[in-house]
Enzyme design. Structure first.
Site, PDB file in Angstrom:
ATOM      1  N   GLU A   1     118.871 -51.096  14.831  1.00  0.00           N
ATOM      2  CA  GLU A   1     120.007 -50.813  14.388  1.00  0.00           C
ATOM      3  C   GLU A   1     120.365 -52.200  13.353  1.00  0.00           C
ATOM      4  OE1 GLU A   1     122.678 -47.645  16.411  1.00  0.00           O
ATOM      5  OE2 GLU A   1     122.695 -49.691  17.288  1.00  0.00           O
TER       6      GLU A   1
ATOM      7  N   GLU B   1     117.012 -42.529  20.143  1.00  0.00           N
ATOM      8  CA  GLU B   1     118.214 -42.395  21.017  1.00  0.00           C
ATOM      9  C   GLU B   1     118.612 -41.045  20.816  1.00  0.00           C
ATOM     10  OE1 GLU B   1     121.244 -45.566  20.333  1.00  0.00           O
ATOM     11  OE2 GLU B   1     119.904 -46.999  20.355  1.00  0.00           O
TER      12      GLU B   1
END
Length: 1015
Positions: free
Chosen positions: A462, A529
């Site tokens: 991220e 994820e």
């Protein structure tokens, strides 16, 4: 960078991230003799500095004891602190949890690489030591395995070095600064540095020396770095081994190296080498013919012993190194392990312990690796930083595929309140951030490169996209072409799409994944994820695992995440509880978002794991009336190590059990007959159970532990109808008063209230079962996922409707064998909604309950359609014939099995960080509530199975508690019978709705029935 004096300005200088630090190297051990190397015990050339250090805490740099490192500076009166450990978990500073925002957001107006000057905690550590005997004339180094986030080191008043990157080692040469006798080691640790901008992971923000610290010396000729690379021929049968060594030391010139490969049983397969060191380098290449391959299913490890002899032929060093022959590659846009398409059945794992934070122990890691293996997971992503070296050794040994992720996350620099806004993203395309980011990649690769479990290098998490991360990916590919490279962030910045070898997304919905896979993609897909396991979650996971067989380019995913990050704290009465963000006065905070684990922080498995284990199982069992179909989806392992156990249960009671030896090769299926004789069975509901269990204990499980399960449920019609036993029936006596109606049948005494419009008393054999009357219920205590979809706002009218249903009519009818009364309710949500609850008291003393809902258009979905009442807390035991044994829901019942399961009522409430809906059972045929003497009552489903929740708390009590300690003292057992409850969802926890088929439309008709009777 080299320097002789420390400079505090390095903290905020993006170009300075290490000073005098040694180059990164492989994490191998080394010994003086073969005997020591084979024993693989404690290294004699390593001296542990873990333990108690002297410590001073300062809230900011200008408050620190600046000259504490000087030899004559006294630390008398300083506190003690334990190393490894976090400063904030030992009584100093502020414990803080934030997710994507930077911890100083709203407190300091900063842009990278600036640092907060008012709150940059400094920990000053002092430790004295004497060199171990025999080390006096040898070089001596120190290794810090993990320090958060920046630190300076002095020895005997001399500056040694500086390091950043909290999660990879920093080593320094102490030799020039040593003195005879006592040596004073001083370490100054800063919580904030330029590295803090790169460490914005979803975790608690700590600081300190939180991993091992040790001194080490090396022999006169020492292997500083080794690289083991295995390869396989095109048939994936014959193995090749490449070995590259870097040696140092005064005896390295003229030294000779030989290697010896042994199999797992310790048999010598070959000794090779005998090569002289040239310019500090040795390269060996050897072919071994047929080899046993390493995989997560069969993690076969060879043992390589590398021996170094000095010019005189004296053995000076032995390095033991585990070797796994395996090949990971992309074939036709699909990832393959040893020639077979791989599917990652993975989980993201933070290093965490509720008392020690990220300073986890060997025992923690052993528990984790066993638990992950026991529950059919085959892969781990080290979210979002390199783990302790021991973790990779365990993954090698136990068999887990690893995505090794570098220590990089800059989430708060480009995503604000969920919106992508990269106006000041780092590292992006900014060249000034290149070196500090690249250093983290190099440190990870050089340390971890010899672990066969690592299949993929990850460029971090991220951090958006950009040229800097692209260059990191190119480094990975050039430094190690035997592995692939992962990075999810290209989804947000397609300019550098080649950064990642696979399309990786977070929390993509199943439909979105299918859209990608149906568009002729150029890369395989993984979810790095998915299934956000916050609180009561993991609903709908099957929609993802069903893609595995549908699309070859769908290659699995990694659940978020493995363990709750919650920390023990005491409430105001001194009782410990597991606390979350904000509980420590930390602001800003992201509160309970730290609780996303399929394992609770105290390392107790959650009920969610039941679903994970079933949906991740490689071997699938499909029993029926005749036998069982076995589909072995393993890539390499057959079922010879397993025993097939089958059973037949009637109404939950076992009537037949047996075992079979069935060997199904990998990637094949077989159907075997079972001696069930289904056609001769008496009438009733039956369950055929089939399971594979371990024949013998393994590293990760005990003999008899289950690895795969399947169940088939069927009903056998009865040829004869059971005659009614007249001895069990009684006359029905009705007493109609002005306010109440009493009905008496033998030992069953029932009282209905005209005033309250409900059943107010049900005495069975003289014992009252109704402490608070039944009432229609349309609300459940919101789960974390419910809150993420704003259920309180969108569906909150059903909360009020549940609080205040109004009885507007009742009518009764008496027949010789029954008395029936029906109550009609209006709800404040709409004048057009009507609920009718009918009670029928029959001659056998049972009470039949029928709940009917009639909806209307324009209303939000129902969370639940139920009837709830309170009974005495003395009824503290519950036993079900239902789906179980763990809690389950409409969208999380694939891993549940029909059977008789039992629990204490107190244990039905799952210990999620925030109290919420939990403890539900679907497919309930009957349930018994009893006191400790076995007295109580039974609830039976009538027309169809129901759902049931038995709890010490009402939905409203749970709803209004933010912590377990806020729940009231237990005064009741709360019984909630539901025709249907919506699923729990889990695609994410910030807006993804429960899938449509698991929601409850409010515009139609709903009904369910159940029976209450005496035991």
């Amino acid at each position: 960078m080299k320097a002789t004096q420390a400079d505090i300005n390095w903290l905020g200088n993006v170009s300075v991230f290490e000073v005098n630090r040694l180059n990164a190297y492989s994490d191998h051990r080394y010994y003086s003799t073969m005997e020591e190397a084979q024993a693989a015990g404690t290294m004699k050339m390593r001296y542990d500095l873990n333990g108690t250090w002297k410590f001073n805490y300062a809230i900011r740099p200008d408050c620190r004891p600046e000259l504490f490192y000087q030899s004559d500076y006294s630390s008398e009166g300083w506190d003690d602190i334990e190393v490894p450990g976090h400063i904030q978990l030992q009584g100093y500073g502020q414990i803080q949890y934030v997710n994507t925002q930077y911890p100083w957001d709203g407190l300091n107006e900063l842009r990278p690489p600036a640092l907060p000057q008012d709150k940059n905690a400094v920990g000053s550590y002092i430790r004295t030591f004497h060199l171990p005997s025999g080390w006096q004339n040898n070089p001596v180094f120190i290794s810090f395995q993990g320090v958060e986030s920046a630190f300076y080191v002095w020895l005997n008043g001399h500056f040694v070095g500086y390091g950043e990157d909290s999660f990879t080692p920093s080593d320094f040469d102490l030799t020039p600064f040593l003195q005879d006798g006592e040596n004073k080691l001083a370490v100054e640790v800063y919580q904030r540095s330029t590295g803090s901008w790169l460490e914005d992971q979803d975790f608690w923000r700590f600081s300190g020396i939180f991993r091992d610290v040790y001194l080490y010396t090396v022999p006169a000729a020492h292997i500083r770095d080794l690289r083991v690379v295995t390869d396989l021929d095109p048939s994936y049968t014959n193995g090749m081994l490449n070995l590259d060594l870097k040696l140092e030391g005064k005896a390295a010139a003229g030294a000779r190296v030989e290697a010896e490969l042994r199999d797992a049983e310790g048999n010598i397969l070959r000794t090779f080498g005998g090569v002289e060191v040239t310019n500090g380098l040795v390269s060996l290449r050897e072919e071994f013919g047929k080899v046993n391959l390493w995989s997560a299913e069969i993690p076969y490890l060879y043992r390589l012993y590398i021996r170094v002899y000095d010019a005189a032929g004296q053995l000076v060093e032995v390095v033991p190194q585990s070797v796994g022959f395996r090949k990971f590659e992309m074939i036709d846009k699909v990832m393959h392990i040893n020639g077979k398409r791989i599917v990652f059945k993975g989980v993201n794992r933070h290093e965490f312990n509720p008392r020690r934070g990220r300073a986890i122990t060997k025992e923690d890691m052993l528990w984790d690796v066993r638990t992950i293996k026991q529950n059919n997971m085959n892969a781990v992503r080290t979210s979002h930083y390199p783990n302790q070296s021991l973790w990779y050794e365990l993954c090698d040994e136990y068999g887990l595929y690893v995505i090794d992720e570098m220590n990089l996350e800059t989430h708060g620099s480009w995503q604000k309140l969920g919106a992508v806004e990269p106006s000041w993203v780092i590292p992006g395309d900014k060249p000034e951030w290149h070196d500090i980011v690249m250093d983290r990649a190099v440190s990870m690769v050089e340390r971890d490169k010899n672990h066969p479990s690592i299949l993929i290098w990850s460029c971090g998490n991220e951090s958006h996209g950009g040229e800097v991360i692209y260059k990191v990916s190119q480094y990975f590919k050039s430094a190690d072409p035997t592995r692939l490279v992962h990075y999810e962030g290209v989804f947000h910045d397609r300019r550098f799409d080649e950064t990642s070898d696979m399309e990786s997304r977070m929390y993509a919905k199943p439909a979105d994944i299918e859209e990608f896979l149906n568009a002729n993609p150029t890369k395989p897909y993984i979810s790095c994820e998915y299934m956000h396991a916050m609180g009561n979650s993991i609903g709908g996971m099957h929609k993802y695992t069903e893609l595995e067989d549908k699309y070859p380019m769908y290659q699995g995913g990694f659940i978020w995440d493995y363990i709750d990050q919650s920390i023990y704290k005491k409430d105001r009465y001194g009782k410990e509880y597991l606390a979350y963000g904000g509980d420590f006065g930390d602001r800003p905070s992201d509160y309970s978002f730290c609780g996303n684990g399929i394992v609770h922080a105290d390392r107790k498995v959650t009920a969610k794991m039941q679903e994970v284990k079933f949906l991740y199982q490689n071997i699938k069992l499909f029993p029926d009336r005749e036998g069982v179909k076995i589909v072995n989806s393993n890539l390499f392992a057959d079922t010879s190590a397993l025993e097939l156990v089958y059973s037949l249960e009637r109404e939950g009671h076992e009537v037949l059990r047996g075992t079979l030896e069935v060997n199904v090769p990998a990637q094949s299926e077989k159907t075997v007959s079972l001696p069930l004789d289904a056609d001769t069975l008496a009438g009733g509901e039956y369950a055929v159970n089939a399971a594979f269990v371990l024949k013998e204990a393994t590293l990760w499980a005990e003999k008899g532990d289950e690895v795969a399960f399947g169940q088939f449920i069927f009903t056998q019609d009865s040829a004869a109808t059971a005659a009614e036993d007249l001895n069990l029936t009684s006359d029905i006596q009705v007493v109609e008063g002005d306010v109440n109606i009493g009905v008496r049948v033998g030992q069953t005494h029932v009282l209905f209230s005209k005033a309250f419009g409900t059943l107010v008393s049900l005495k069975l054999s003289g014992r009252e079962t109704i402490a608070q009357p039944p009432a229609p219920l349309f609300w459940r205590a919101t789960t974390d996922n419910d809150k993420g979809t704003a259920m309180g706002f969108e569906l909150g009218a059903w909360y009020a409707a549940s609080l205040l249903p109004r009885c507007v009519e009742w009518k009764a009818e008496q027949k010789p064998d029954q008395y029936r009364i029906e109550f009609t309710y209006k709800l404040n949500i709409s004048a057009d909604v009507q609920v009718k609850v009918a009670y029928t008291v029959r001659a056998d003393g049972s009470v039949h309950v029928h709940n009917a809902y009639k909806g209307t258009t324009g209303l939000p979905d129902l969370p639940i359609h139920a009837l709830s009442f309170k009974t005495s807390p003395e009824y503290g035991n519950v036993e079900w014939l239902a789906m179980g044994p763990e809690e389950n829901y409409a969208d999380r019942a694939f891993g549940a099995r029909l059977g008789i399961h039992g629990s204490k009522v107190a244990d039905t409430v799952a210990p999620y960080l925030v109290p919420q809906e939990s403890g539900n059972r679907t497919g309930v045929r009957w349930a018994k509530l009893t006191d400790d003497a076995g007295r109580g009552f039974k609830i039976e489903a009538s027309a169809a199975p129901v759902e049931l929740n038995v709890s010490p708390y009402t939905a409203f009590e749970l709803e209004n508690a933010q912590h377990v300690y806020e729940l009231p003292p237990v005064h009741y057992t709360v019984v909630t019978v539901a025709g249907k409850q919506m699923g729990v969802g889990g695609d994410d926890s910030w807006g993804a709705p429960v899938h449509p088929e698991y929601r409850i439309a409010s515009d139609g008709k709903l009904e369910f029935e159940f029976v209450i009777r005496s035991l």
